[in-house]
Design an enzyme around this catalytic site. Structure first.
Site, mmCIF file in Angstrom:
data_model
loop_
_atom_site.group_PDB
_atom_site.id
_atom_site.type_symbol
_atom_site.label_atom_id
_atom_site.label_comp_id
_atom_site.label_asym_id
_atom_site.label_seq_id
_atom_site.Cartn_x
_atom_site.Cartn_y
_atom_site.Cartn_z
ATOM 1 N N PHE A 1 0.878 1.924 -8.693
ATOM 2 C CA PHE A 1 -0.322 0.924 -8.745
ATOM 3 C C PHE A 1 -1.453 1.564 -7.394
ATOM 4 C CE2 PHE A 1 3.007 -1.660 -10.325
ATOM 5 C CZ PHE A 1 2.664 -2.193 -11.331
ATOM 6 N N ARG B 1 -4.326 3.303 -5.493
ATOM 7 C CA ARG B 1 -5.682 3.473 -5.512
ATOM 8 C C ARG B 1 -6.141 4.807 -5.017
ATOM 9 N NH1 ARG B 1 -7.094 -1.048 -1.840
ATOM 10 N NH2 ARG B 1 -5.233 -0.261 -1.147
ATOM 11 N N GLU B 2 -6.945 5.507 -5.284
ATOM 12 C CA GLU B 2 -7.374 6.808 -4.713
ATOM 13 C C GLU B 2 -8.320 6.397 -3.613
ATOM 14 O OE1 GLU B 2 -9.899 9.319 -7.319
ATOM 15 O OE2 GLU B 2 -8.544 8.983 -8.911
ATOM 16 N N LYS C 1 1.578 -2.593 -15.992
ATOM 17 C CA LYS C 1 0.594 -1.551 -15.453
ATOM 18 C C LYS C 1 -0.826 -1.662 -16.236
ATOM 19 C CE LYS C 1 -1.504 1.837 -13.623
ATOM 20 N NZ LYS C 1 -1.581 2.391 -12.482
ATOM 21 N N ASN D 1 -4.618 -3.302 -14.579
ATOM 22 C CA ASN D 1 -5.808 -2.588 -14.528
ATOM 23 C C ASN D 1 -6.944 -3.316 -15.364
ATOM 24 O OD1 ASN D 1 -5.076 -0.624 -12.755
ATOM 25 N ND2 ASN D 1 -5.021 1.023 -14.272
ATOM 26 N N GLY E 1 -22.245 -4.786 -8.895
ATOM 27 C CA GLY E 1 -23.093 -3.863 -8.586
ATOM 28 C C GLY E 1 -23.130 -2.700 -9.787
ATOM 29 N N CYS F 1 -9.060 6.002 -13.939
ATOM 30 C CA CYS F 1 -8.186 4.884 -14.458
ATOM 31 C C CYS F 1 -8.506 3.907 -15.381
ATOM 32 C CB CYS F 1 -7.261 4.537 -13.312
ATOM 33 S SG CYS F 1 -6.541 5.795 -12.477
ATOM 34 N N LYS G 1 -10.447 4.261 -18.900
ATOM 35 C CA LYS G 1 -9.520 4.883 -20.020
ATOM 36 C C LYS G 1 -8.476 3.768 -20.119
ATOM 37 C CE LYS G 1 -6.190 7.337 -17.600
ATOM 38 N NZ LYS G 1 -4.563 6.775 -17.838
ATOM 39 N N LYS H 1 -16.333 6.173 -6.389
ATOM 40 C CA LYS H 1 -16.024 4.906 -5.239
ATOM 41 C C LYS H 1 -16.094 5.687 -3.838
ATOM 42 C CE LYS H 1 -11.269 4.453 -4.967
ATOM 43 N NZ LYS H 1 -10.123 3.491 -5.008
HETATM 44 C C1 UGA Z 1 -7.154 1.751 -9.815
HETATM 45 C C2 UGA Z 1 -6.402 0.312 -9.642
HETATM 46 O O1 UGA Z 1 -7.063 -0.512 -8.468
HETATM 47 C C3 UGA Z 1 -5.024 0.713 -9.106
HETATM 48 O O2 UGA Z 1 -4.347 -0.289 -8.759
HETATM 49 C C4 UGA Z 1 -4.212 1.865 -9.944
HETATM 50 O O3 UGA Z 1 -3.010 2.152 -9.669
HETATM 51 C C5 UGA Z 1 -5.059 3.112 -10.512
HETATM 52 O O4 UGA Z 1 -6.406 2.434 -11.019
HETATM 53 C C6 UGA Z 1 -4.748 3.845 -11.233
HETATM 54 O O5 UGA Z 1 -4.346 3.267 -12.340
HETATM 55 O O6 UGA Z 1 -4.113 4.783 -11.202
HETATM 56 P P1 UGA Z 1 -8.708 3.410 -8.512
HETATM 57 O O7 UGA Z 1 -9.129 3.921 -9.863
HETATM 58 O O8 UGA Z 1 -8.455 4.276 -7.553
HETATM 59 O O9 UGA Z 1 -7.646 2.578 -8.673
HETATM 60 O O10 UGA Z 1 -9.957 2.668 -8.061
HETATM 61 P P2 UGA Z 1 -10.302 1.191 -7.865
HETATM 62 O O11 UGA Z 1 -10.509 0.887 -6.122
HETATM 63 O O12 UGA Z 1 -9.569 0.164 -8.615
HETATM 64 O O13 UGA Z 1 -11.770 0.822 -8.190
HETATM 65 C C7 UGA Z 1 -12.088 1.420 -9.608
HETATM 66 C C8 UGA Z 1 -13.714 1.142 -9.686
HETATM 67 O O14 UGA Z 1 -14.079 -0.088 -9.517
HETATM 68 C C9 UGA Z 1 -14.601 2.002 -8.900
HETATM 69 O O15 UGA Z 1 -15.737 2.825 -9.671
HETATM 70 C C10 UGA Z 1 -15.187 1.013 -7.926
HETATM 71 O O16 UGA Z 1 -16.147 1.403 -7.382
HETATM 72 C C11 UGA Z 1 -15.005 -0.109 -8.872
HETATM 73 N N1 UGA Z 1 -14.949 -1.398 -8.297
HETATM 74 C C12 UGA Z 1 -13.978 -1.858 -7.398
HETATM 75 C C13 UGA Z 1 -16.129 -2.378 -8.201
HETATM 76 O O17 UGA Z 1 -17.152 -2.232 -8.926
HETATM 77 N N2 UGA Z 1 -16.224 -3.689 -7.575
HETATM 78 C C14 UGA Z 1 -14.839 -4.004 -7.118
HETATM 79 O O18 UGA Z 1 -14.922 -5.177 -6.686
HETATM 80 C C15 UGA Z 1 -13.793 -3.279 -6.986
#
Ligand code: UGA
Length: 440
Positions: free
Chosen positions: A155, A157-158, A210, A214, A259, A266, A269, A329
């Site tokens: 789980f 996050r980058e 999982k 997501n 936004g 992740c 897809k 992000k």
């Molecule tokens: C996401 C999940 O958060 C992780 O839990 C998961 O392990 C991972 O995918 C994965 O499947 O490997 P990640 O893609 O790194 O992690 O990024 P997030 O922090 O979740 O952000 C995803 C996107 O949503 C970004 O473009 C971010 O800008 C956007 N976002 C996030 C929003 O627009 N609003 C928010 O409130 C949060």
């Protein structure tokens, strides 16, 4: 803690992080990838991507000898008590998950597996994949029924990969035998002793945990973005609205930032793959829910392009636009399906002259969009600009001095596509500020 001999198959984002973190927990780790250059760089302590806090762990693992890399499946088969499958499952042309890396890895590994070993899948896969993989591996491996398989989704996050790996909210163990659960408990003995919960379940449930996690995150983001559209239409303010919603504990504050929507390797897809799985299972409710979530998310990008066109006086042709942010992000150099980079490409395709800045993602962006101009500093990007777009909410953009930028642009108009800038401070410096989710 009793150290184990672990292997990690796939040295991408997930695999390299997992390998370095497992070595940090005290295990002996051997990681494999078919990309020789990647293995050479990792063996030299170099990260192929930006991830805060990971490089010191990689170097520590190499220095202590607990972390090593190879390109030989024979070597990892002989070495490993537990084999973590961490290869990518990208989106196939039809939207479903492409499982070819996983099947190649399983085919390459099976002949070398030792009796009694455990394969632990971490990649994100459609429900049913693990059980099918177990049957294939048992049929191909000389060790046959003595090989076990579990699914242990990740789980992370980058930008927070190390903390999310070592201190996750929970461990999920998809297992078919008590022994597999016991081995996974041994792998994670230290974080479990710190009180992190572990939930054991069947293989299909673990796979679905999982993808539904997501999907839920994506639903939340598209929900608040749909509401942002309603706010613009009704003369309301989505930032104030979100703050009020957040105080209801059932709703909360996290993962509801409105936004430009979600991107990256992740969420986009995974919701498409889940949709394909649901379609195959005949679960129409999931198919239509996720179709809407995807459409709302895509509409964010065209909405910001439309806002830019309107702010530029009705046409983008020949307009100089400074774009702040390219990564999908903050705290990442990843531009896979990045909403920010996508917006820049669309603006350029409509005739705008886009000069973009990002603290770390310029090299990756340049490979995808060589037609854009790139600047080393924000002031350089903003020089003589007709319009400034705030696209990725890096901390350094939040703390920009609006007066310093005002001195170099041609027109003081900024669009805040991430709803985080201090509007009043920018207005005080003479800027016209347009924010997503606000009518004015
Ligand atoms: C996401 C999940 O958060 C992780 O839990 C998961 O392990 C991972 O995918 C994965 O499947 O490997 P990640 O893609 O790194 O992690 O990024 P997030 O922090 O979740 O952000 C995803 C996107 O949503 C970004 O473009 C971010 O800008 C956007 N976002 C996030 C929003 O627009 N609003 C928010 O409130 C949060």
């Amino acid at each position: 803690m009793q150290p184990l001999r672990l292997t990690v198959i796939g040295v991408g984002y997930l695999g390299l992080t997992h390998a370095a973190c497992m070595a940090d927990l005290g295990h002996e780790v051997l990681a494999i990838d078919t990309d020789h250059e990647r293995i050479a760089r990792a063996s030299a302590g170099e990260l192929p991507f930006f991830e805060p806090g990971l490089e010191p762990l990689l170097r520590k693992g190499l220095d202590t000898g607990r972390l090593r890399f190879t390109t030989s499946y024979q070597e990892i088969g002989a070495f490993g008590e537990v084999h973590f499958l961490c290869v990518g499952t990208p989106q196939a042309a039809d939207g479903a998950a492409d499982l070819s890396y996983l099947t190649h890895a399983a085919d390459a590994l099976a002949p070398h597996l030792r009796s009694g070993c455990l394969i632990a899948g971490k990649s994100t896969v459609p429900a049913g994949t693990a059980r099918a993989l177990l049957a294939t591996i048992r049929a191909a491996a000389p060790a046959g029924e003595q090989v076990d398989l579990a699914w242990n989704p990740e789980f992370l996050r980058e930008g927070h990969a190390v903390a999310d790996t070592l201190h996750p909210d929970r461990f999920v163990f998809g297992v078919t035998s008590p022994r597999a659960e016991a081995v996974l408990r041994q792998v994670y003995a230290q974080p479990l002793a710190d009180g992190i919960p572990a939930l054991s379940m069947g293989l299909e449930t673990a796979e679905l945990v999982k993808v539904s996690a997501n999907a839920f995150l994506a639903v939340k983001i598209s929900f608040i973005n749909a509401v942002a559209d309603a706010c613009e239409a009704a003369g309301a303010d989505v930032t104030q609205l979100t703050a009020a919603l957040a105080l209801d504990e059932r709703i909360g504050r996290r993962g509801m930032a409105p936004g430009l929507g979600f991107g990256g390797g992740c969420l986009p897809k995974d919701i498409r793959a889940f949709r394909a799985t649901a379609a195959a299972l005949g679960v129409q409710s999931v198919v239509s829910l996720l179709a809407d979530v995807d459409e709302i998310n895509k509409s964010r990008r065209s909405h910001v392009v439309d806002m830019a066109r309107a702010a530029a006086g009705g046409t983008l042709s020949g307009k100089k636009i400074a774009a702040l942010g390219l990564a999908f992000k903050p705290d990442s150099d990843d531009v896979r399906d990045s909403p920010s980079l996508d917006v820049c490409g669309r603006l350029a395709a409509d005739g705008a002259i886009v000069t973009a800045h990002d603290p770390v993602a310029v090299d990756n962006a340049t490979r995808q969009h060589p037609e854009l101009r790139y600047a080393k500093t924000v002031l350089e990007a903003a020089h003589d600009a007709d319009l400034v777009l705030h696209l990725t909410e890096w901390d350094e953009y939040r703390s920009l001095d609006p007066a310093a930028l005002a001195a170099v642009v041609a027109h003081r108009t900024i669009i805040d596509a991430r709803c985080v800038l201090d509007t009043r401070a920018w207005q005080t410096a003479g800027w016209t500020v347009r924010t997503v989710g606000r009518s004015a």
